[in-house]
Enzyme design. Structure first.
Site, PDB file in Angstrom:
ATOM      1  CG  ASP A  64      -2.005  -0.483   1.257  1.00 49.71           C
ATOM      2  OD1 ASP A  64      -1.570  -2.041   0.296  1.00 49.71           O
ATOM      3  OD2 ASP A  64      -2.885  -0.977   1.757  1.00 49.71           O
ATOM      4  CG  HIS A 209       2.373   0.411   4.054  1.00 44.70           C
ATOM      5  ND1 HIS A 209       2.183  -0.614   4.977  1.00 44.70           N
ATOM      6  CD2 HIS A 209       1.522   0.876   4.142  1.00 44.70           C
ATOM      7  CE1 HIS A 209       0.648  -0.786   5.732  1.00 44.70           C
ATOM      8  NE2 HIS A 209       0.169   1.004   4.799  1.00 44.70           N
TER       9      HIS A 209
HETATM   10 ZN   LIG Z   1      -2.864   3.184   3.453  1.00 52.20          ZN
END
Ligand SMILES: [Zn+2]
Length: 247
Positions: A64, A209
């Protein structure tokens, strides 16, 4: 709320303690709060968090908040280990790093929508404003890939009736996870890897991430771990058998 109404009607006939009225309200607040904060509950919208029907050792790694300069290192590692992943990109980041975004696509990974602004306030956006966030980012994805994205991951994993309404209008699949690495919170790389290792089962969707060197280091170890345990890293569309883009 129906319960409260029934209690009010009932109170005309029998004595009901005042706290009896508060109890259902409190329960509703708790259930809605938990349902909004934890994506796996699928409380407001249907969410896809894993595939329990998977028989072979397949999992999906998701990233993400990119694309960022760290994404390039992530792509190198994935290529080296012959792994495929899914990147939920922020629209404003695609604008900043269009070349990195294109590199993700060129390597055969899947991309999905992670809103335009990733504002900490997205949970409070009205449905129309949230829909615009999705549409602008879909426009950017289409600009560089030629495809209309059907995958959406809510920032912070938060869902609510407004987000549900927006997603219904745009027709996105809401993709969650069942393994939250907490790589933006936990500092130790070993602790992070162990956290994922402990939860690893076929059909899992792992949340990472592509925003820090720490996650790049953890990914390198994770990919080795997956190889040792004969796991194959595939895209979310492959894991769930649903289309990532409009045909
Ligand atoms: Zn996010």
């Amino acid at each position: 709320m129906l319960v409260v109404l029934l209690l009010i009607i009932l109170s005309f006939f029998v004595a009901i303690a005042w706290w009896m009225f508060l109890l259902p309200v409190l329960l509703w607040v708790i259930i809605t709060g938990v349902g909004s904060a934890f994506i796996f509950t699928g409380y407001h919208i249907k969410t896809y968090c894993k595939n329990t029907a998977v028989k072979d050792r397949k999992i999906a790694i998701t990233f993400d908040d990119g694309p960022t300069p760290e994404t390039t290192k992530v792509l190198d590692l994935l290529k080296k280990h012959n792994a495929k992943a899914t990147f939920f990109c922020i629209g404003s980041q695609i604008e900043k790093h269009p070349d990195i975004f294109k590199a993700i696509l060129d390597d055969g990974h899947t991309v999905g929508n992670h809103t335009y602004s990733h504002s900490p306030k997205v949970g409070f956006f009205p449905a129309q404003k949230f829909r615009e966030e999705l549409e602008i980012t879909n426009g950017l994805i289409e600009k560089y890939s030629g495809k209309k994205s059907l995958f959406f991951r809510p920032p912070f994993g938060v869902t609510n009736p407004n987000i549900a309404k927006a997603v219904k209008a745009t027709g996105h699949y809401v993709i969650g996870w069942n393994i939250r690495s907490l790589d933006t919170v936990i500092k130790g790389e070993n602790r992070l890897l162990n956290r994922i290792k402990k939860r690893l089962t076929p059909g899992s969707i792992i949340l990472l991430h592509d925003t820090s060197q720490k996650t790049v280091n953890v990914l390198e170890q994770l990919l080795v771990l997956l190889e040792q345990n004969k796991y194959e890293a595939v895209t979310v569309n492959q894991l769930l058998n649903i289309p990532a883009y409009e045909e």
